[in-house]
Motif scaffolding. Structure first.
Motif, short mmCIF file in Angstrom:
data_model
loop_
_atom_site.label_atom_id
_atom_site.label_comp_id
_atom_site.label_asym_id
_atom_site.label_seq_id
_atom_site.Cartn_x
_atom_site.Cartn_y
_atom_site.Cartn_z
N UNK A 227 -46.80 -87.02 28.22
CA UNK A 227 -48.05 -86.60 27.60
C UNK A 227 -48.46 -85.20 28.05
N UNK A 228 -48.19 -84.87 29.30
CA UNK A 228 -48.49 -83.52 29.79
C UNK A 228 -47.65 -82.48 29.07
N UNK A 229 -46.38 -82.82 28.79
CA UNK A 229 -45.52 -81.87 28.07
C UNK A 229 -46.02 -81.67 26.64
N UNK A 230 -46.50 -82.75 25.99
CA UNK A 230 -47.07 -82.63 24.65
C UNK A 230 -48.33 -81.78 24.68
N UNK A 231 -49.14 -81.98 25.70
CA UNK A 231 -50.38 -81.22 25.83
C UNK A 231 -50.07 -79.73 25.97
N UNK A 232 -49.05 -79.40 26.75
CA UNK A 232 -48.67 -78.01 26.93
C UNK A 232 -48.18 -77.40 25.61
N UNK A 233 -47.47 -78.21 24.83
CA UNK A 233 -46.99 -77.73 23.53
C UNK A 233 -48.17 -77.39 22.61
N UNK A 234 -49.16 -78.25 22.57
CA UNK A 234 -50.32 -77.97 21.72
C UNK A 234 -51.12 -76.77 22.23
N UNK A 235 -51.16 -76.59 23.53
CA UNK A 235 -51.83 -75.41 24.07
C UNK A 235 -51.11 -74.13 23.64
N UNK A 236 -49.78 -74.16 23.64
CA UNK A 236 -49.01 -72.99 23.20
C UNK A 236 -49.24 -72.70 21.72
N UNK A 237 -49.33 -73.77 20.92
CA UNK A 237 -49.61 -73.59 19.50
C UNK A 237 -51.00 -72.97 19.31
N UNK A 238 -51.96 -73.46 20.09
CA UNK A 238 -53.31 -72.91 20.02
C UNK A 238 -53.35 -71.44 20.39
N UNK A 239 -52.59 -71.06 21.40
CA UNK A 239 -52.54 -69.66 21.81
C UNK A 239 -51.89 -68.81 20.72
N UNK A 240 -50.84 -69.34 20.10
CA UNK A 240 -50.19 -68.62 19.01
C UNK A 240 -51.14 -68.45 17.83
N UNK A 241 -51.95 -69.48 17.57
CA UNK A 241 -52.92 -69.40 16.48
C UNK A 241 -53.97 -68.33 16.76
N UNK A 242 -54.47 -68.28 17.98
CA UNK A 242 -55.49 -67.28 18.34
C UNK A 242 -54.90 -65.87 18.27
N UNK A 243 -53.65 -65.72 18.69
CA UNK A 243 -53.00 -64.41 18.66
C UNK A 243 -52.81 -63.91 17.22
N UNK A 244 -52.50 -64.84 16.31
CA UNK A 244 -52.24 -64.46 14.92
C UNK A 244 -53.49 -64.01 14.19
N UNK A 245 -54.66 -64.48 14.64
CA UNK A 245 -55.91 -64.14 13.96
C UNK A 245 -56.14 -64.92 12.69
N UNK A 246 -55.27 -65.88 12.38
CA UNK A 246 -55.40 -66.72 11.20
C UNK A 246 -56.19 -67.98 11.51
N UNK A 247 -56.63 -68.67 10.45
CA UNK A 247 -57.37 -69.92 10.64
C UNK A 247 -56.45 -71.13 10.79
N UNK A 248 -55.22 -70.98 10.33
CA UNK A 248 -54.26 -72.07 10.45
C UNK A 248 -52.87 -71.50 10.65
N UNK A 249 -51.97 -72.34 11.13
CA UNK A 249 -50.60 -71.90 11.41
C UNK A 249 -49.64 -73.00 10.99
#
Length: 505
Positions: free
Chosen positions: A195-217
């Motif tokens: 579960x911790x590994x899944x949580x880290x994956x979603x955090x990375x996706x969230x960071x990628x989303x914030x970096x892109x400046x888009x509303x969805x990815x």
């Protein structure tokens, strides 16, 4: 006696392969159409072959795709199979059997060329006076992408996943605290680590989303977006814009951008106007395209818009509505129901992406006897007016004064969408990325326009026109060759009995 046919072998007559195709076969139309295209100028590139063999010519590959898209054969595997068993395809490709990989490679490698071929065809139709360019209806349709909904994320979805994982981890930790023995401790710790590994994956996706400046990815196809396909069913796909001419309902241009139509009007209209080479043009669109900025851009560029007006966004809360405030264009002021003048300081404010000016009269509002019927704001009533309000009002007036003309919109666009989606199965894309998806859109629109020509002109007339264009092309080629010499990169000219005209070998 022959076991299969029931005839003596020496009585069998060899069947003429040419007779396998009807005179009005789609394969014949495609064959003649592609031969008029300047493939090199359009940017098509041949598909290289292995072991020093000659490459597959881009014209043959384009013929294969145009035949396939019309007949619901879109995947490279289906087209490869058709090259072996379909008599029309065998005739069309002269027996060539490209592999699925080569077929797919050609489509992936030539997105700009597909666009160029479609636009070249549109200009040809304009020259034939089958496209007028006087009235263009613009609408959109949605197709599914090669990206599952579970691989599309916005910030809320990411937060929900992380919250769920945190609850699961808390639950496992409580199980560890309550565990008396060590028998299941290792299994629970493994679950926590997972579960911790899944949580880290979603955090990375969230960071990628914030970096892109888009509303969805989207993870599989970065250009795909979550869209409402139909009846509030949400899926990941593309919102494809299409312009259609009013005369014979032929496609004029296309594009794909955001998930809705809000910012598509002026780019589509200006592109169609430039492509068709007209000075003035009218457009028909639904209310999704009604944006003041784009209406104003169209008006300034000689494009008269007929876009369904939207209702004003002001709330119906029992107070004086916007329509009760009269605007004076010369003085740039509003007059309220009590006769007071609301003025502006000229400042343009940015409100949710819209540029507006504020009109108010605080002093009058303080002593107004009907203030309780107008506003609950302690500073008094103020009016927001878009800087493009004049364009919105003029567009609304045109639509209301010409209801019959505006109703032509659905008649111009709906039939095409029904044909390519219901009859030809173009409900999803096989490609990834905006440019590659538009390759499929351009292919399907070429097929539609070409098939419509068969109905408009009659197959014989169409074939005669195409043949004349081919003859003109090769006459010009022969004249140039006589002056400048041979062009070895073009190959040799070969006369084909089945077509009656010359093509490149």
């Amino acid at each position: 006696m022959d076991f299969i046919t029931g005839f003596d072998r020496d009585q069998l007559v060899m069947m003429d392969f040419e007779s396998c195709l009807g005179p009005d076969s789609w394969a014949r139309i495609v064959d003649m159409f592609v031969d008029i295209l300047p493939m090199g100028d359009l940017g098509f590139r041949d598909v290289l072959n292995n072991e020093g063999r000659p490459p597959y010519r881009s014209s043959d590959m384009l013929k294969l795709y145009l035949y396939g898209y019309k007949n619901k054969l879109r995947s490279s595997r289906q087209l490869e199979h058709a090259c072996k068993v379909n008599l029309e395809v065998i005739w069309l490709l002269k027996g060539l059997r490209p592999s699925a990989r080569k077929i797919a490679y050609f489509r992936k490698r030539n997105p700009k060329a597909f666009k160029g071929a479609f636009r070249y065809f549109v200009v040809l139709l304009k020259d034939w006076e089958l496209i007028e360019g006087e009235t263009i209806a613009i609408d959109s349709f949605k197709i599914r992408a090669q990206n599952a909904l579970k691989n599309n994320f916005n910030q809320n979805k990411i937060d929900r996943h992380i919250e769920y994982i945190d609850n699961k981890i808390l639950e496992y930790q409580q199980q560890l605290d309550a565990e008396d023995g060590d028998s299941d401790t290792e299994k629970i710790q493994d679950k926590i680590a997972y579960q911790e590994s899944k949580k880290e994956r979603y955090r990375n996706i969230g960071e990628e989303l914030r970096t892109s400046g888009e509303r969805q990815i989207s993870l599989t196809d970065p250009d795909a977006r979550s869209v409402v396909l139909h009846r509030n069913i949400i899926n990941v796909g593309y919102n494809v814009q299409a312009g259609c001419d009013a005369k014979y309902k032929l496609f004029v241009n296309n594009d794909t951008g955001t998930v809705n139509d809000t910012h598509a009007l002026s780019p589509m209209a200006l592109d169609a106007k430039q492509l068709l080479g007209v000075e003035k043009m009218r457009t028909l669109t639904d209310k999704g395209y009604t944006t003041g900025k784009h209406l104003d851009i169209c008006t300034k560029n000689g494009i008269t818009t007929y876009s369904s007006p939207k209702e004003h966004s002001s709330q119906h809360n029992g107070l004086y509505p916007m329509v009760d405030f009269k605007y004076d264009r010369e003085m740039d002021t509003y007059t309220c129901p009590d006769g007071q003048i609301l003025v502006t300081n000229g400042t343009v404010y940015n409100k949710a992406g819209h540029k507006v000016k504020h009109y108010k009269n605080r002093q009058a509002c303080k002593v107004c006897p009907v203030r309780h019927l107008c506003t609950t704001n302690k500073n008094g009533r103020f009016i927001e007016r878009s800087i493009y309000q004049e364009a919105l009002e003029e567009n609304q007036k045109r639509v209301e004064e010409n209801p019959e003309y505006y109703r032509l919109r659905q008649q111009i666009t709906e039939h095409q969408f029904g044909t390519i989606k219901r009859q030809w199965g173009f409900t999803h894309t096989l490609m990834k990325g905006k440019q590659n998806v538009l390759s499929e859109v351009n292919l399907i629109m070429i097929c539609y326009n070409l098939s419509r020509l068969v109905s408009i002109l009659d197959p014989k007339v169409l074939k005669d026109r195409l043949k004349r264009l081919v003859d003109i092309f090769f006459a010009l080629f022969g004249a140039i060759s006589a002056i400048l010499g041979d062009f070895p990169f073009l190959g040799n000219l070969v006369y084909h009995k089945r077509t009656g005209y010359k093509t490149f070998a």
